[in-house]
Design a protein around this motif. Structure first.
Motif, short mmCIF file in Angstrom:
data_model
loop_
_atom_site.label_atom_id
_atom_site.label_comp_id
_atom_site.label_asym_id
_atom_site.label_seq_id
_atom_site.Cartn_x
_atom_site.Cartn_y
_atom_site.Cartn_z
N GLY A 330 0.84 -1.27 0.01
CA GLY A 330 0.14 -0.02 0.13
C GLY A 330 0.95 1.24 -0.04
N VAL A 331 0.25 2.44 0.31
CA VAL A 331 0.97 3.66 0.14
C VAL A 331 1.45 4.12 1.25
N ALA A 332 1.06 3.37 2.63
CA ALA A 332 1.51 3.91 4.16
C ALA A 332 2.92 3.12 4.19
N THR A 333 3.76 3.42 3.62
CA THR A 333 5.02 2.72 3.92
C THR A 333 6.01 3.68 4.69
N LEU A 334 7.20 3.21 5.23
CA LEU A 334 7.90 3.93 6.14
C LEU A 334 8.60 5.15 5.00
N ASP A 335 9.08 4.53 3.79
CA ASP A 335 9.42 5.56 2.84
C ASP A 335 8.78 6.65 2.56
N ASN A 336 7.43 6.47 2.61
CA ASN A 336 6.29 7.28 2.12
C ASN A 336 6.04 8.47 3.32
N LYS A 337 6.32 7.93 4.49
CA LYS A 337 5.68 8.86 5.48
C LYS A 337 6.27 10.28 5.65
N PRO A 338 7.37 10.58 5.43
CA PRO A 338 7.80 11.88 5.35
C PRO A 338 7.00 12.56 4.34
N VAL A 339 6.82 11.85 2.95
CA VAL A 339 6.22 12.57 2.10
C VAL A 339 4.81 13.02 2.50
N LEU A 340 4.20 12.04 3.24
CA LEU A 340 2.86 12.26 3.49
C LEU A 340 2.63 13.28 4.75
N ALA A 341 3.77 13.20 5.69
CA ALA A 341 3.64 14.19 6.85
C ALA A 341 4.04 15.50 6.10
N ARG A 342 4.64 15.71 4.88
CA ARG A 342 4.81 17.21 4.54
C ARG A 342 3.41 17.63 3.91
N GLY A 343 2.58 16.48 3.22
CA GLY A 343 1.65 16.94 2.66
C GLY A 343 0.15 17.12 3.46
N ARG A 344 0.28 16.94 4.70
CA ARG A 344 -0.96 17.08 5.38
C ARG A 344 -1.64 18.19 5.37
N GLU A 345 -0.89 19.23 5.54
CA GLU A 345 -2.02 20.60 5.20
C GLU A 345 -2.61 20.93 3.95
N LYS A 346 -1.92 20.70 2.85
CA LYS A 346 -2.34 20.80 1.47
C LYS A 346 -3.52 19.80 1.36
N GLY A 347 -3.15 18.36 1.79
CA GLY A 347 -4.27 17.42 1.62
C GLY A 347 -5.16 17.31 2.66
N GLU A 348 -5.31 17.98 3.73
CA GLU A 348 -6.04 18.21 4.80
C GLU A 348 -6.55 16.71 5.58
N TYR A 349 -5.37 16.06 5.69
CA TYR A 349 -5.65 14.84 6.33
C TYR A 349 -4.67 14.63 7.58
N GLU A 350 -4.89 13.72 8.34
CA GLU A 350 -3.87 13.35 9.33
C GLU A 350 -3.72 11.77 9.49
N PHE A 351 -2.64 11.48 10.21
CA PHE A 351 -2.23 10.13 10.41
C PHE A 351 -3.13 9.57 11.43
N ILE A 352 -3.37 7.95 11.33
CA ILE A 352 -3.97 7.16 12.31
C ILE A 352 -3.09 5.95 12.35
N ASP A 353 -3.04 5.48 13.73
CA ASP A 353 -2.08 4.21 13.83
C ASP A 353 -2.73 3.16 13.73
N GLY A 354 -1.76 1.96 13.23
CA GLY A 354 -2.34 0.61 13.17
C GLY A 354 -1.60 -0.17 14.17
N VAL A 355 -2.34 -0.89 14.68
CA VAL A 355 -1.78 -2.08 15.46
C VAL A 355 -1.73 -3.27 14.79
N PRO A 356 -0.51 -3.57 14.39
CA PRO A 356 -0.05 -4.68 13.37
C PRO A 356 -0.50 -6.18 13.98
N GLY A 357 -1.19 -6.89 13.19
CA GLY A 357 -1.37 -8.35 13.50
C GLY A 357 -0.36 -9.29 13.08
N SER A 358 0.42 -8.70 12.11
CA SER A 358 1.59 -9.12 11.44
C SER A 358 2.65 -9.20 12.44
#
Length: 645
Positions: A330-358
């Protein structure tokens, strides 16, 4: 987390309202609290006034399931914009987001079981029988009633038909024999097994139970016992026989004509030409909010096929409403997180946490059943597998690929699991080239060619391909590093990337030499999905023929070695054992044999995962379990999500 071991509910009667009223996390408050106000979406109100739809009171069940919103009562309207990263993801994505409505549901925090289509149940005869009270008055999306007949149709006419189902579904069987489904009345059924089935309730909340919910009134016309003309119809439609036609028509993700019980129903099927799928609200949906307003709040859900680079761009542009915490890829990779963090204001979104079963970022499966006889002999040598494990610099993988998150880890339950076993998790994880070479020599492959590559029993170089799906960039990067580690100790491996469909096709045909996949079954699902601990299912990529032998009751596949057979016997005992302590002891014996056999090679543990949600996309929990058997985000009740102004 009372269901970690999975057996606490199997010896007591469970009342629907009691569980709902105590559900943590704001999911469900009761079966009919506040249901008298009776609001509905404006679009449905117009249809009622025009005489094109019955009034709401006749569309809802006697006791609609009342869903308490996560944060606030929502508003009607809007579109949920989602994506598909290829046609292969259609069934999975639609199910986890829109299609999770089983008889029994997981609570949002994965801590318990709560009623859903079944208002309540009783466990009888030490887990050998289960009585369910179905919610009265639930209707399919075409207005026809949902009754016990829909369940008996699947049991008697589909799973009980050897032509359609040569092997009965494992979760509805014991000792390879399909359970009996007794219809007590239109809204009461009893499942009776030949032996105790202690895991049955929990399995009813997993994706494996989805096919049980089938509209008999629609599907009978595609079954030859009810329609002798269906064979000819199948040929006219281009199918090889009526059975293929039957399964095609029973697919909620590609057949808009099939009635559904879900909050949204398919109106436009996604395919290569359109690249877009559409689901519209179900006017007969059987859940309401505390004010009595019929759910869902959102009018429609749209899916577009796009590659992950486009998904990232569309997320940062604010075009995608919700990316649930992913199990993997998916898109929520560790490499993409800095990109997604920078885009939060423009994209008007927030992060949510996942509790991995893996429990692992990547489990390497050397195919112990590969068609290459020489490689099979090599791979089945435990010392060879241990040698390759010692050759991997896991800390470098943690640092270089996973941004210093995680630790060296084998295929073993997580620390949060009651089945955590430190020896299983940590054995052979040290990076030790001398030990690696020692074990590889001990395995009998000390001879090398002029390039330093070890020679196998056939005198040829030990060389093979390892398959990984293209939407797993971190696994690809990790495997590129592993290629170098193994070359250093004289083993030649090449990484072969392919899409998910081809990956599964090749695995099903036993064409792969080796593969890598995420370590499912690490948390509360460790005992429900023990694929990495013994050859349990088709997802046990390291032993497809041995797992087929197990799932077919010895009728197909290839007989496994004694250690695997012992694990299979223990698991059969485990799933028939209601006593929690006794069951835990049996599963721990399975893990002990897994330590001794070392079937697969793990890389690093999964520290966490994340997703994104638009700020105006409401009622999404800020922490969600991420697991296939959960299945993310279905138990969070997407029908109560809404789009704010």
């Amino acid at each position: 987390m009372g269901l970690a071991g999975g057996l606490a509910l199997t010896s007591v009667a469970v009342a629907g309202c009691d569980l709902l009223s105590t559900d943590p996390g704001g999911s469900d408050a009761g079966n009919n609290a506040g249901a008298a106000k009776g609001k509905q979406a404006p679009s449905l109100e117009k249809l009622v006034k025009a005489g094109d739809l019955p009034p709401l009171s006749s569309r809802l069940p006697k006791n609609p399931l009342v869903v308490n919103p996560i944060d606030e009562v929502g508003r009607y309207g809007g579109t949920w914009h989602s994506y598909l990263d290829g046609l292969a993801a259609v069934g999975y994505k639609f199910y986890v987001e829109l299609g999770y409505d089983p008889l029994v549901s997981w609570a949002p925090d994965w801590s318990d079981l709560i009623p859903n289509l079944a208002e309540g149940w009783e466990v009888e005869n030490g887990g050998q029988a289960y009585l369910f009270n179905l919610r009265q008055g639930v209707k399919w999306s075409d207005g026809e009633p949902f009754t016990a007949d829909d369940l008996t149709f699947m049991f008697e006419d589909v799973w009980g038909n050897k032509e359609i189902s040569p092997i009965p579904p494992e979760m509805f069987s014991t000792d390879g024999k399909l359970a009996t489904l007794e219809k007590i009345d239109d809204h009461t059924v009893r499942f009776v097994f030949g032996a105790p089935n202690a895991l049955f309730l929990r399995r009813l909340a997993t994706p494996s139970a989805n096919s049980l919910i089938t509209p008999r009134h629609y599907m009978e016309k595609f079954h030859i016992d009810y329609n002798p003309d269906t064979e000819a119809a199948a040929k006219d439609e281009g199918f090889s026989d009526w059975i293929d036609y039957f399964w095609d028509r029973n697919t909620t993700t590609s057949n808009p004509d099939r009635p559904s019980l879900n909050a949204w129903v398919l109106t436009t099927a996604v395919d290569d030409s359109s690249g877009r799928g559409v689901f519209e609200r179900n006017p007969y949906y059987w859940k309401v909010d505390p004010d009595g307003s019929q759910l869902p709040y959102i009018d429609r859900v749209t899916y577009e096929i796009m590659d992950l680079e486009v998904v990232l761009l569309r997320t940062t542009s604010g075009d995608l409403d919700f990316n649930a915490p992913a199990l993997t890829g998916g898109v929520a990779t560790l490499d993409n997180k800095p990109v997604l963090a920078r885009g939060r204001e423009k994209g008007e979104y927030e992060f949510i946490d996942g509790v991995p079963g893996s429990m692992n970022q990547g489990v390497i499966s050397l195919n112990l059943n590969t068609k290459n006889a020489a490689l099979r002999e090599v791979f089945q040598n435990r010392d060879f597998r241990i040698g390759l494990s010692y050759a991997i610099n896991r800390q470098e993988i943690v640092n270089a690929v996973y941004q210093r998150q995680g630790e060296p880890w084998q295929a073993a339950p997580r620390k949060e699991s009651e089945f955590f076993n430190e020896e299983l998790a940590k054995q052979f994880t040290d990076y030790d080239v001398d030990q690696a070479n020692s074990y590889l020599d001990r395995a009998g492959y000390s001879r090398r060619d002029g390039d330093g590559t070890r020679l196998g029993p056939d005198g040829k170089r030990i060389a093979f391909s390892l398959e990984v799906v293209t939407n797993e960039p971190n696994q690809i990067s990790a495997m590129d590093l592993v290629t170098g580690y193994w070359r250093e100790v004289g083993v030649e491996m090449q990484v072969k990337t392919e899409d998910r469909t081809l990956f599964y096709d090749r695995k099903a045909a036993n064409l792969h030499d080796a593969s890598v996949w995420t370590g499912d079954g690490g948390l509360f699902d460790a005992d429900l999905d023990p694929r990495w601990y013994f050859p349990y299912s088709g997802e046990s990529n390291y032993a497809p023929l041995w797992s087929t032998w197990y799932t077919s009751g010895g009728a197909e596949g290839e007989k496994p070695p004694a250690a695997a057979i012992e694990q299979m016997k223990l698991y059969d005992q485990f799933r028939a054992t209601v006593d929690k302590a006794e069951a835990r002891g049996l599963f721990n014996q399975i893990l002990q044999i897994a330590i001794e056999q070392f079937w697969v090679i793990g890389l690093v543990s999964v520290d966490g995962t994340y997703g994104t949600v638009r700020r105006n996309f409401r009622n999404v929990p800020r922490k969600i379990p991420a697991a296939w058997l959960y299945p993310t985000p279905g138990p969070t009740r997407p029908e109560q999500y809404f789009v704010a102004d």
